[in-house]
Design a protein around this motif. Structure first.
Motif, PDB file in Angstrom:
ATOM      1  N   PRO A  67       0.828  -1.210   0.000  1.00  0.00           N
ATOM      2  CA  PRO A  67       0.000   0.000   0.000  1.00  0.00           C
ATOM      3  C   PRO A  67       0.861   1.257   0.000  1.00  0.00           C
ATOM      4  O   PRO A  67       0.596   2.205  -0.744  1.00  0.00           O
ATOM      5  CB  PRO A  67      -0.785  -0.107   1.318  1.00  0.00           C
ATOM      6  N   GLU A  68       1.969   1.208   0.771  1.00  0.00           N
ATOM      7  CA  GLU A  68       2.841   2.386   0.854  1.00  0.00           C
ATOM      8  C   GLU A  68       3.466   2.688  -0.508  1.00  0.00           C
ATOM      9  O   GLU A  68       3.550   3.837  -0.937  1.00  0.00           O
ATOM     10  CB  GLU A  68       3.977   2.164   1.875  1.00  0.00           C
ATOM     11  N   GLY A  69       3.913   1.616  -1.184  1.00  0.00           N
ATOM     12  CA  GLY A  69       4.561   1.772  -2.497  1.00  0.00           C
ATOM     13  C   GLY A  69       3.608   2.348  -3.530  1.00  0.00           C
ATOM     14  O   GLY A  69       4.027   3.035  -4.463  1.00  0.00           O
ATOM     15  N   ILE A  70       2.319   2.061  -3.380  1.00  0.00           N
ATOM     16  CA  ILE A  70       1.326   2.599  -4.322  1.00  0.00           C
ATOM     17  C   ILE A  70       0.948   4.028  -3.928  1.00  0.00           C
ATOM     18  O   ILE A  70       1.001   4.957  -4.747  1.00  0.00           O
ATOM     19  CB  ILE A  70       0.073   1.692  -4.350  1.00  0.00           C
ATOM     20  N   LEU A  71       0.610   4.199  -2.647  1.00  0.00           N
ATOM     21  CA  LEU A  71       0.133   5.519  -2.196  1.00  0.00           C
ATOM     22  C   LEU A  71       1.179   6.609  -2.425  1.00  0.00           C
ATOM     23  O   LEU A  71       0.845   7.737  -2.779  1.00  0.00           O
ATOM     24  CB  LEU A  71      -0.243   5.465  -0.714  1.00  0.00           C
ATOM     25  N   SER A  72       2.471   6.247  -2.255  1.00  0.00           N
ATOM     26  CA  SER A  72       3.518   7.271  -2.392  1.00  0.00           C
ATOM     27  C   SER A  72       3.626   7.759  -3.842  1.00  0.00           C
ATOM     28  O   SER A  72       4.222   8.793  -4.106  1.00  0.00           O
ATOM     29  CB  SER A  72       4.861   6.723  -1.922  1.00  0.00           C
ATOM     30  N   GLN A  73       3.054   7.007  -4.800  1.00  0.00           N
ATOM     31  CA  GLN A  73       3.170   7.420  -6.207  1.00  0.00           C
ATOM     32  C   GLN A  73       1.863   7.959  -6.782  1.00  0.00           C
ATOM     33  O   GLN A  73       1.836   8.447  -7.905  1.00  0.00           O
ATOM     34  CB  GLN A  73       3.615   6.231  -7.054  1.00  0.00           C
ATOM     35  N   LEU A  74       0.775   7.824  -6.017  1.00  0.00           N
ATOM     36  CA  LEU A  74      -0.527   8.279  -6.528  1.00  0.00           C
ATOM     37  C   LEU A  74      -0.597   9.795  -6.562  1.00  0.00           C
ATOM     38  O   LEU A  74      -0.164  10.457  -5.617  1.00  0.00           O
ATOM     39  CB  LEU A  74      -1.643   7.773  -5.615  1.00  0.00           C
ATOM     40  N   LYS A  75      -1.221  10.327  -7.628  1.00  0.00           N
ATOM     41  CA  LYS A  75      -1.352  11.783  -7.731  1.00  0.00           C
ATOM     42  C   LYS A  75      -2.804  12.220  -7.564  1.00  0.00           C
ATOM     43  O   LYS A  75      -3.089  13.358  -7.252  1.00  0.00           O
ATOM     44  CB  LYS A  75      -0.854  12.255  -9.087  1.00  0.00           C
ATOM     45  N   THR A  76      -3.743  11.318  -7.807  1.00  0.00           N
ATOM     46  CA  THR A  76      -5.153  11.694  -7.829  1.00  0.00           C
ATOM     47  C   THR A  76      -5.682  12.083  -6.431  1.00  0.00           C
ATOM     48  O   THR A  76      -5.124  11.657  -5.420  1.00  0.00           O
ATOM     49  CB  THR A  76      -6.008  10.521  -8.369  1.00  0.00           C
ATOM     50  N   VAL A  77      -6.771  12.853  -6.444  1.00  0.00           N
ATOM     51  CA  VAL A  77      -7.418  13.197  -5.168  1.00  0.00           C
ATOM     52  C   VAL A  77      -8.421  12.110  -4.771  1.00  0.00           C
ATOM     53  O   VAL A  77      -8.941  12.109  -3.666  1.00  0.00           O
ATOM     54  CB  VAL A  77      -8.182  14.551  -5.253  1.00  0.00           C
ATOM     55  N   PHE A  78      -8.718  11.189  -5.689  1.00  0.00           N
ATOM     56  CA  PHE A  78      -9.699  10.144  -5.382  1.00  0.00           C
ATOM     57  C   PHE A  78      -9.160   9.290  -4.224  1.00  0.00           C
ATOM     58  O   PHE A  78      -8.000   8.882  -4.240  1.00  0.00           O
ATOM     59  CB  PHE A  78      -9.940   9.272  -6.620  1.00  0.00           C
ATOM     60  N   PRO A  79     -10.017   9.034  -3.228  1.00  0.00           N
ATOM     61  CA  PRO A  79      -9.486   8.342  -2.029  1.00  0.00           C
ATOM     62  C   PRO A  79      -9.315   6.824  -2.215  1.00  0.00           C
ATOM     63  O   PRO A  79     -10.094   6.037  -1.689  1.00  0.00           O
ATOM     64  CB  PRO A  79     -10.563   8.645  -0.970  1.00  0.00           C
ATOM     65  N   PHE A  80      -8.284   6.434  -2.957  1.00  0.00           N
ATOM     66  CA  PHE A  80      -8.015   5.001  -3.100  1.00  0.00           C
ATOM     67  C   PHE A  80      -7.391   4.479  -1.809  1.00  0.00           C
ATOM     68  O   PHE A  80      -6.579   5.151  -1.171  1.00  0.00           O
ATOM     69  CB  PHE A  80      -7.035   4.760  -4.262  1.00  0.00           C
ATOM     70  N   ARG A  81      -7.794   3.252  -1.453  1.00  0.00           N
ATOM     71  CA  ARG A  81      -7.255   2.608  -0.241  1.00  0.00           C
ATOM     72  C   ARG A  81      -6.733   1.230  -0.629  1.00  0.00           C
ATOM     73  O   ARG A  81      -7.490   0.256  -0.637  1.00  0.00           O
ATOM     74  CB  ARG A  81      -8.352   2.421   0.797  1.00  0.00           C
ATOM     75  N   PRO A  82      -5.449   1.122  -0.984  1.00  0.00           N
ATOM     76  CA  PRO A  82      -4.938  -0.183  -1.413  1.00  0.00           C
ATOM     77  C   PRO A  82      -4.762  -1.156  -0.241  1.00  0.00           C
ATOM     78  O   PRO A  82      -4.347  -0.755   0.849  1.00  0.00           O
ATOM     79  CB  PRO A  82      -3.576   0.150  -2.032  1.00  0.00           C
ATOM     80  N   VAL A  83      -5.092  -2.400  -0.515  1.00  0.00           N
ATOM     81  CA  VAL A  83      -4.884  -3.490   0.452  1.00  0.00           C
ATOM     82  C   VAL A  83      -4.157  -4.584  -0.322  1.00  0.00           C
ATOM     83  O   VAL A  83      -4.613  -4.965  -1.408  1.00  0.00           O
ATOM     84  CB  VAL A  83      -6.250  -4.051   0.928  1.00  0.00           C
ATOM     85  N   CYS A  84      -3.004  -5.061   0.194  1.00  0.00           N
ATOM     86  CA  CYS A  84      -2.230  -6.063  -0.554  1.00  0.00           C
ATOM     87  C   CYS A  84      -2.229  -7.394   0.176  1.00  0.00           C
ATOM     88  O   CYS A  84      -2.006  -7.440   1.377  1.00  0.00           O
ATOM     89  CB  CYS A  84      -0.787  -5.585  -0.733  1.00  0.00           C
ATOM     90  N   LEU A 250      -4.403   3.554 -11.566  1.00  0.00           N
ATOM     91  CA  LEU A 250      -5.411   4.175 -10.689  1.00  0.00           C
ATOM     92  C   LEU A 250      -5.536   5.674 -10.991  1.00  0.00           C
ATOM     93  O   LEU A 250      -6.642   6.216 -11.014  1.00  0.00           O
ATOM     94  CB  LEU A 250      -5.051   3.945  -9.217  1.00  0.00           C
ATOM     95  N   ASP A 251      -4.416   6.340 -11.232  1.00  0.00           N
ATOM     96  CA  ASP A 251      -4.473   7.775 -11.566  1.00  0.00           C
ATOM     97  C   ASP A 251      -5.281   8.008 -12.850  1.00  0.00           C
ATOM     98  O   ASP A 251      -6.149   8.876 -12.891  1.00  0.00           O
ATOM     99  CB  ASP A 251      -3.060   8.341 -11.755  1.00  0.00           C
ATOM    100  N   HIS A 252      -4.978   7.234 -13.885  1.00  0.00           N
ATOM    101  CA  HIS A 252      -5.718   7.419 -15.148  1.00  0.00           C
ATOM    102  C   HIS A 252      -7.186   7.055 -14.965  1.00  0.00           C
ATOM    103  O   HIS A 252      -8.069   7.728 -15.478  1.00  0.00           O
ATOM    104  CB  HIS A 252      -5.107   6.574 -16.268  1.00  0.00           C
ATOM    105  N   PHE A 253      -7.421   5.972 -14.227  1.00  0.00           N
ATOM    106  CA  PHE A 253      -8.811   5.542 -14.034  1.00  0.00           C
ATOM    107  C   PHE A 253      -9.590   6.644 -13.302  1.00  0.00           C
ATOM    108  O   PHE A 253     -10.714   6.994 -13.690  1.00  0.00           O
ATOM    109  CB  PHE A 253      -8.855   4.232 -13.238  1.00  0.00           C
ATOM    110  N   ALA A 254      -8.994   7.199 -12.262  1.00  0.00           N
ATOM    111  CA  ALA A 254      -9.685   8.246 -11.478  1.00  0.00           C
ATOM    112  C   ALA A 254      -9.989   9.449 -12.364  1.00  0.00           C
ATOM    113  O   ALA A 254     -11.062  10.050 -12.269  1.00  0.00           O
ATOM    114  CB  ALA A 254      -8.817   8.661 -10.289  1.00  0.00           C
ATOM    115  N   ASP A 255      -9.061   9.774 -13.246  1.00  0.00           N
ATOM    116  CA  ASP A 255      -9.270  10.899 -14.150  1.00  0.00           C
ATOM    117  C   ASP A 255     -10.514  10.653 -15.023  1.00  0.00           C
ATOM    118  O   ASP A 255     -11.375  11.520 -15.159  1.00  0.00           O
ATOM    119  CB  ASP A 255      -7.996  11.068 -15.001  1.00  0.00           C
ATOM    120  N   TYR A 256     -10.627   9.464 -15.565  1.00  0.00           N
ATOM    121  CA  TYR A 256     -11.809   9.142 -16.387  1.00  0.00           C
ATOM    122  C   TYR A 256     -13.077   9.108 -15.526  1.00  0.00           C
ATOM    123  O   TYR A 256     -14.124   9.602 -15.916  1.00  0.00           O
ATOM    124  CB  TYR A 256     -11.657   7.777 -17.065  1.00  0.00           C
ATOM    125  N   TYR A 257     -12.963   8.501 -14.363  1.00  0.00           N
ATOM    126  CA  TYR A 257     -14.135   8.285 -13.502  1.00  0.00           C
ATOM    127  C   TYR A 257     -14.694   9.607 -12.986  1.00  0.00           C
ATOM    128  O   TYR A 257     -15.901   9.803 -12.915  1.00  0.00           O
ATOM    129  CB  TYR A 257     -13.706   7.379 -12.339  1.00  0.00           C
TER     130      TYR A 257
END
Ligand code: BTN
Length: 328
Positions: A67-84, A250-257
Protein backbone atom coordinates in the motif's frame (compact mmCIF):
# COMPACT_ATOMS: atom_id res chain seq x y z
CA UNK A 1 3.25 5.96 10.33
CA UNK A 2 3.28 2.71 12.25
CA UNK A 3 6.51 0.84 12.99
CA UNK A 4 5.46 -1.73 10.37
CA UNK A 5 5.13 0.97 7.70
CA UNK A 6 8.44 2.59 8.66
CA UNK A 7 10.38 -0.66 8.58
CA UNK A 8 8.80 -1.65 5.27
CA UNK A 9 9.68 1.72 3.79
CA UNK A 10 13.27 1.45 5.05
CA UNK A 11 13.62 -2.02 3.50
CA UNK A 12 12.21 -0.77 0.21
CA UNK A 13 14.51 2.25 0.19
CA UNK A 14 17.47 -0.15 0.57
CA UNK A 15 16.53 -1.64 -2.87
CA UNK A 16 17.39 -5.23 -2.05
CA UNK A 17 20.45 -4.44 0.13
CA UNK A 18 20.74 -5.50 3.76
CA UNK A 19 19.79 -3.11 6.56
CA UNK A 20 21.01 -4.05 10.03
CA UNK A 21 18.49 -4.66 12.80
CA UNK A 22 20.52 -2.37 15.04
CA UNK A 23 20.30 0.52 12.57
CA UNK A 24 16.57 0.06 12.20
CA UNK A 25 16.15 -0.07 15.98
CA UNK A 26 18.20 3.12 16.44
CA UNK A 27 16.49 4.95 13.59
CA UNK A 28 12.99 4.26 14.89
CA UNK A 29 13.79 4.41 18.63
CA UNK A 30 12.69 0.84 19.38
CA UNK A 31 14.38 -2.34 20.60
CA UNK A 32 15.93 -4.90 18.23
CA UNK A 33 13.33 -7.36 19.51
CA UNK A 34 10.59 -5.00 18.32
CA UNK A 35 12.23 -4.84 14.88
CA UNK A 36 12.43 -8.64 14.75
CA UNK A 37 8.77 -8.95 15.77
CA UNK A 38 7.72 -6.49 13.07
CA UNK A 39 9.76 -8.29 10.41
CA UNK A 40 8.04 -11.52 11.38
CA UNK A 41 4.66 -9.85 11.05
CA UNK A 42 5.65 -8.62 7.56
CA UNK A 43 6.64 -12.16 6.62
CA UNK A 44 3.16 -13.34 7.57
CA UNK A 45 1.78 -10.84 5.04
CA UNK A 46 3.02 -10.79 1.45
CA UNK A 47 6.65 -9.95 2.16
CA UNK A 48 9.67 -12.17 1.67
CA UNK A 49 12.13 -10.66 4.15
CA UNK A 50 15.49 -12.39 4.33
CA UNK A 51 17.33 -12.32 7.70
CA UNK A 52 21.07 -13.02 7.84
CA UNK A 53 23.11 -12.85 11.09
CA UNK A 54 25.51 -9.85 11.19
CA UNK A 55 24.01 -8.42 8.00
CA UNK A 56 20.42 -7.74 8.95
CA UNK A 57 17.29 -7.80 6.83
CA UNK A 58 16.51 -7.32 3.17
CA UNK A 59 13.53 -7.62 0.90
CA UNK A 60 14.25 -10.65 -1.29
CA UNK A 61 12.26 -9.24 -4.19
CA UNK A 62 12.67 -5.72 -5.52
CA UNK A 63 9.10 -5.74 -6.77
CA UNK A 64 6.87 -6.21 -3.75
CA UNK A 65 3.30 -4.97 -3.76
CA UNK A 66 2.59 -2.65 -0.87
CA UNK A 67 0.00 0.00 0.00
CA UNK A 68 2.84 2.39 0.85
CA UNK A 69 4.56 1.77 -2.50
CA UNK A 70 1.33 2.60 -4.32
CA UNK A 71 0.13 5.52 -2.20
CA UNK A 72 3.52 7.27 -2.39
CA UNK A 73 3.17 7.42 -6.21
CA UNK A 74 -0.53 8.28 -6.53
CA UNK A 75 -1.35 11.78 -7.73
CA UNK A 76 -5.15 11.69 -7.83
CA UNK A 77 -7.42 13.20 -5.17
CA UNK A 78 -9.70 10.14 -5.38
CA UNK A 79 -9.49 8.34 -2.03
CA UNK A 80 -8.02 5.00 -3.10
CA UNK A 81 -7.26 2.61 -0.24
CA UNK A 82 -4.94 -0.18 -1.41
CA UNK A 83 -4.88 -3.49 0.45
CA UNK A 84 -2.23 -6.06 -0.55
CA UNK A 85 -2.43 -9.80 0.00
CA UNK A 86 -0.05 -12.56 -0.91
CA UNK A 87 -2.58 -15.02 -2.26
CA UNK A 88 -6.35 -14.90 -2.74
CA UNK A 89 -8.84 -16.92 -4.75
CA UNK A 90 -9.81 -13.95 -6.89
CA UNK A 91 -9.38 -10.28 -6.02
CA UNK A 92 -12.88 -9.63 -7.45
CA UNK A 93 -14.47 -12.34 -5.28
CA UNK A 94 -12.66 -11.28 -2.11
CA UNK A 95 -13.31 -7.58 -2.70
CA UNK A 96 -17.03 -8.28 -3.07
CA UNK A 97 -16.90 -10.04 0.31
CA UNK A 98 -15.03 -7.07 1.79
CA UNK A 99 -17.70 -4.73 0.35
CA UNK A 100 -20.46 -6.81 1.96
CA UNK A 101 -18.56 -6.48 5.25
CA UNK A 102 -18.45 -2.66 4.93
CA UNK A 103 -15.35 -1.82 2.84
CA UNK A 104 -15.50 1.73 1.50
CA UNK A 105 -15.53 3.03 -2.05
CA UNK A 106 -11.98 3.31 -3.33
CA UNK A 107 -10.78 0.13 -1.62
CA UNK A 108 -8.37 -1.56 -4.02
CA UNK A 109 -7.43 -5.18 -3.45
CA UNK A 110 -4.16 -6.43 -4.97
CA UNK A 111 -2.64 -9.89 -4.74
CA UNK A 112 0.64 -11.50 -5.69
CA UNK A 113 -1.25 -14.60 -6.85
CA UNK A 114 -4.82 -15.74 -7.52
CA UNK A 115 -5.75 -19.38 -7.14
CA UNK A 116 -9.11 -18.95 -8.91
CA UNK A 117 -8.66 -15.83 -11.05
CA UNK A 118 -11.76 -15.23 -13.16
CA UNK A 119 -12.20 -13.86 -16.67
CA UNK A 120 -15.16 -12.82 -18.79
CA UNK A 121 -17.76 -15.28 -20.03
CA UNK A 122 -17.08 -17.71 -17.18
CA UNK A 123 -13.45 -18.27 -18.18
CA UNK A 124 -10.54 -18.51 -15.76
CA UNK A 125 -7.67 -16.03 -15.66
CA UNK A 126 -4.20 -17.53 -15.25
CA UNK A 127 -2.65 -15.68 -12.29
CA UNK A 128 0.64 -17.23 -11.08
CA UNK A 129 2.69 -15.80 -8.21
CA UNK A 130 4.60 -12.61 -8.84
CA UNK A 131 4.26 -12.47 -12.61
CA UNK A 132 1.19 -10.26 -12.98
CA UNK A 133 -0.72 -7.36 -11.53
CA UNK A 134 -4.03 -8.63 -10.18
CA UNK A 135 -6.07 -5.76 -8.86
CA UNK A 136 -9.75 -4.96 -8.17
CA UNK A 137 -11.27 -1.55 -7.44
CA UNK A 138 -14.45 -1.07 -5.39
CA UNK A 139 -16.77 1.70 -6.60
CA UNK A 140 -20.19 2.92 -5.55
CA UNK A 141 -21.08 4.90 -8.63
CA UNK A 142 -24.85 5.66 -8.22
CA UNK A 143 -25.24 5.33 -11.98
CA UNK A 144 -27.70 3.59 -14.20
CA UNK A 145 -26.75 -0.08 -14.64
CA UNK A 146 -26.36 0.56 -18.38
CA UNK A 147 -23.25 2.62 -17.50
CA UNK A 148 -21.48 -0.29 -15.79
CA UNK A 149 -19.84 -1.30 -19.06
CA UNK A 150 -18.23 2.17 -19.20
CA UNK A 151 -16.26 1.34 -16.06
CA UNK A 152 -14.67 -1.57 -17.91
CA UNK A 153 -13.77 0.67 -20.80
CA UNK A 154 -12.26 3.28 -18.47
CA UNK A 155 -10.17 0.56 -16.84
CA UNK A 156 -9.00 -0.74 -20.23
CA UNK A 157 -7.96 2.74 -21.39
CA UNK A 158 -6.32 3.52 -18.04
CA UNK A 159 -4.31 0.29 -18.18
CA UNK A 160 -3.34 0.91 -21.83
CA UNK A 161 -2.07 4.42 -21.08
CA UNK A 162 -0.19 3.26 -17.98
CA UNK A 163 1.54 0.38 -19.79
CA UNK A 164 2.47 2.68 -22.68
CA UNK A 165 3.97 5.23 -20.27
CA UNK A 166 6.05 2.57 -18.54
CA UNK A 167 7.23 0.73 -21.63
CA UNK A 168 7.25 3.39 -24.37
CA UNK A 169 5.49 0.81 -26.59
CA UNK A 170 2.03 0.78 -28.18
CA UNK A 171 -0.90 -1.06 -26.68
CA UNK A 172 -3.89 -2.07 -28.82
CA UNK A 173 -7.45 -2.58 -27.62
CA UNK A 174 -9.41 -5.49 -29.00
CA UNK A 175 -13.12 -4.83 -28.63
CA UNK A 176 -14.56 -5.11 -26.04
CA UNK A 177 -11.78 -4.54 -23.55
CA UNK A 178 -8.75 -6.78 -24.04
CA UNK A 179 -5.31 -5.20 -24.32
CA UNK A 180 -2.81 -6.52 -26.82
CA UNK A 181 0.90 -6.02 -27.45
CA UNK A 182 2.68 -7.56 -30.43
CA UNK A 183 -0.38 -9.65 -31.29
CA UNK A 184 -0.79 -11.22 -27.84
CA UNK A 185 -3.28 -10.46 -25.06
CA UNK A 186 -1.53 -8.88 -22.07
CA UNK A 187 -4.45 -7.58 -20.02
CA UNK A 188 -8.12 -8.34 -19.39
CA UNK A 189 -10.82 -6.61 -17.35
CA UNK A 190 -13.75 -8.11 -15.49
CA UNK A 191 -16.35 -5.75 -14.02
CA UNK A 192 -19.02 -7.12 -11.73
CA UNK A 193 -21.82 -4.84 -10.57
CA UNK A 194 -24.84 -5.12 -8.31
CA UNK A 195 -27.96 -2.99 -8.55
CA UNK A 196 -30.23 -1.55 -5.88
CA UNK A 197 -33.78 -2.71 -6.66
CA UNK A 198 -35.16 0.33 -4.84
CA UNK A 199 -33.37 3.04 -6.80
CA UNK A 200 -32.71 1.03 -9.98
CA UNK A 201 -29.14 2.34 -9.81
CA UNK A 202 -25.78 0.66 -9.43
CA UNK A 203 -25.12 -0.12 -5.79
CA UNK A 204 -21.54 -1.12 -6.21
CA UNK A 205 -19.16 -2.26 -8.87
CA UNK A 206 -15.93 -4.21 -8.66
CA UNK A 207 -13.58 -3.52 -11.55
CA UNK A 208 -10.94 -6.25 -11.83
CA UNK A 209 -7.81 -5.68 -13.90
CA UNK A 210 -5.33 -8.43 -14.69
CA UNK A 211 -2.05 -7.58 -16.44
CA UNK A 212 0.49 -10.23 -17.45
CA UNK A 213 3.68 -8.39 -16.63
CA UNK A 214 6.38 -11.00 -16.96
CA UNK A 215 6.47 -14.43 -18.54
CA UNK A 216 6.01 -16.88 -15.67
CA UNK A 217 8.92 -19.24 -14.98
CA UNK A 218 8.67 -22.01 -17.56
CA UNK A 219 6.42 -19.83 -19.77
CA UNK A 220 2.65 -19.74 -20.10
CA UNK A 221 0.78 -23.06 -20.14
CA UNK A 222 0.81 -24.60 -23.67
CA UNK A 223 -2.92 -23.98 -24.23
CA UNK A 224 -2.41 -20.22 -23.67
CA UNK A 225 0.90 -19.70 -25.50
CA UNK A 226 -0.52 -18.70 -28.87
CA UNK A 227 -2.97 -16.21 -27.35
CA UNK A 228 -1.42 -14.73 -24.21
CA UNK A 229 1.75 -12.68 -23.83
CA UNK A 230 3.53 -10.60 -21.23
CA UNK A 231 4.35 -6.91 -21.18
CA UNK A 232 7.99 -7.71 -20.35
CA UNK A 233 10.18 -10.80 -20.68
CA UNK A 234 10.92 -12.91 -17.58
CA UNK A 235 14.12 -10.98 -16.87
CA UNK A 236 12.63 -7.52 -16.29
CA UNK A 237 14.56 -6.41 -13.22
CA UNK A 238 12.69 -3.17 -12.69
CA UNK A 239 12.29 -2.13 -9.05
CA UNK A 240 8.84 -1.44 -7.64
CA UNK A 241 7.28 -2.20 -11.02
CA UNK A 242 3.86 -3.35 -9.90
CA UNK A 243 3.35 -0.57 -7.37
CA UNK A 244 4.27 1.95 -10.08
CA UNK A 245 1.96 0.37 -12.65
CA UNK A 246 -0.91 0.11 -10.13
CA UNK A 247 -0.52 3.79 -9.21
CA UNK A 248 -0.44 4.86 -12.87
CA UNK A 249 -3.54 2.81 -13.71
CA UNK A 250 -5.41 4.18 -10.69
CA UNK A 251 -4.47 7.77 -11.57
CA UNK A 252 -5.72 7.42 -15.15
CA UNK A 253 -8.81 5.54 -14.03
CA UNK A 254 -9.69 8.25 -11.48
CA UNK A 255 -9.27 10.90 -14.15
CA UNK A 256 -11.81 9.14 -16.39
CA UNK A 257 -14.13 8.29 -13.50
CA UNK A 258 -14.23 11.80 -12.06
CA UNK A 259 -14.73 13.43 -15.48
CA UNK A 260 -17.26 11.11 -17.04
CA UNK A 261 -19.28 13.91 -18.62
CA UNK A 262 -16.36 14.75 -20.93
CA UNK A 263 -15.76 11.07 -21.76
CA UNK A 264 -12.04 11.62 -22.53
CA UNK A 265 -11.77 7.90 -22.66
CA UNK A 266 -13.56 7.63 -26.00
CA UNK A 267 -10.76 9.09 -28.09
CA UNK A 268 -8.10 7.03 -26.31
CA UNK A 269 -10.23 3.93 -26.88
CA UNK A 270 -10.86 4.56 -30.55
CA UNK A 271 -7.24 5.40 -31.31
CA UNK A 272 -6.14 2.04 -29.92
CA UNK A 273 -8.96 -0.11 -31.34
CA UNK A 274 -7.12 -2.33 -33.78
CA UNK A 275 -10.17 -4.19 -35.12
CA UNK A 276 -11.51 -1.24 -37.07
CA UNK A 277 -11.46 -1.88 -40.81
CA UNK A 278 -10.64 -5.56 -40.32
CA UNK A 279 -12.43 -8.75 -41.29
CA UNK A 280 -13.72 -10.45 -38.16
CA UNK A 281 -15.81 -13.37 -36.97
CA UNK A 282 -18.64 -12.72 -34.51
CA UNK A 283 -18.53 -15.62 -32.06
CA UNK A 284 -21.89 -16.91 -30.83
CA UNK A 285 -22.52 -18.66 -27.48
CA UNK A 286 -23.37 -21.95 -29.26
CA UNK A 287 -19.85 -22.05 -30.77
CA UNK A 288 -20.87 -20.92 -34.27
CA UNK A 289 -19.59 -17.73 -35.88
CA UNK A 290 -20.60 -15.22 -38.53
CA UNK A 291 -18.23 -13.24 -40.74
CA UNK A 292 -18.37 -9.44 -40.65
CA UNK A 293 -16.28 -6.32 -41.18
CA UNK A 294 -15.57 -4.13 -38.12
CA UNK A 295 -16.38 -0.58 -39.20
CA UNK A 296 -16.28 1.63 -36.14
CA UNK A 297 -17.04 2.06 -32.43
CA UNK A 298 -19.99 4.31 -31.55
CA UNK A 299 -20.20 6.70 -28.57
CA UNK A 300 -21.65 3.87 -26.47
CA UNK A 301 -18.63 1.69 -27.24
CA UNK A 302 -20.71 -0.63 -29.39
CA UNK A 303 -18.92 -2.22 -32.31
CA UNK A 304 -20.42 -1.17 -35.64
CA UNK A 305 -20.10 -4.04 -38.10
CA UNK A 306 -21.14 -4.83 -41.67
CA UNK A 307 -22.59 -8.32 -41.91
CA UNK A 308 -22.06 -10.65 -44.86
CA UNK A 309 -25.47 -9.65 -46.34
CA UNK A 310 -24.45 -5.97 -46.38
CA UNK A 311 -26.55 -4.85 -43.39
CA UNK A 312 -24.96 -2.84 -40.59
CA UNK A 313 -25.36 -4.04 -37.01
CA UNK A 314 -24.33 -2.83 -33.54
CA UNK A 315 -22.70 -5.27 -31.12
CA UNK A 316 -23.20 -4.47 -27.44
CA UNK A 317 -21.00 -7.09 -25.90
CA UNK A 318 -19.70 -10.55 -26.67
CA UNK A 319 -16.67 -11.87 -28.40
CA UNK A 320 -15.18 -11.41 -31.85
CA UNK A 321 -11.99 -12.71 -33.43
CA UNK A 322 -9.88 -11.44 -36.27
CA UNK A 323 -10.53 -13.50 -39.40
CA UNK A 324 -7.36 -15.02 -40.85
CA UNK A 325 -6.53 -13.53 -44.27
CA UNK A 326 -7.53 -15.81 -47.16
CA UNK A 327 -4.61 -16.52 -49.50
CA UNK A 328 -5.17 -14.97 -52.97
C1 BTN B 1 -10.70 -11.49 -19.17
O1 BTN B 1 -9.66 -11.38 -19.83
O2 BTN B 1 -11.62 -12.23 -19.53
C2 BTN B 1 -10.84 -10.72 -17.89
C3 BTN B 1 -9.73 -11.03 -16.93
C4 BTN B 1 -9.83 -10.26 -15.63
C5 BTN B 1 -8.77 -10.70 -14.66
C6 BTN B 1 -8.74 -9.85 -13.42
S1 BTN B 1 -7.34 -10.21 -12.41
C7 BTN B 1 -8.00 -9.28 -11.13
C8 BTN B 1 -9.48 -9.59 -11.09
N1 BTN B 1 -9.74 -10.78 -10.32
C9 BTN B 1 -10.24 -11.77 -11.07
O3 BTN B 1 -10.56 -12.89 -10.66
N2 BTN B 1 -10.38 -11.35 -12.33
C10 BTN B 1 -9.94 -9.98 -12.50
Amino acid sequence: MTLRERILEALMEAKGNFVSGEKLALRFGVSRAAVWKTVNALRKEAYEVEAVPKKGYRLASNDVLSPEGILSQLKTVFPFRPVCRRVVTSTNTVLKEMAAAGAEEGTVLLAEEQTAGRGRLGRSFYSPFGSGLYMSILLMPEQLPSKAARLTTMAACAAALAIEELTGRDVGIKWVNDLYMDGKKVCGILTEASMSLESGRLERAVVGIGVNLREPEGGFPPELRSIVGAVWGADCGETNLRNTLAALILDHFADYYLNQETDNCFLAYKQRSFLLGREINILHPDGSHSPATALSVDRNYRLVVRLADGREALLNSGEVSVRPQQPN
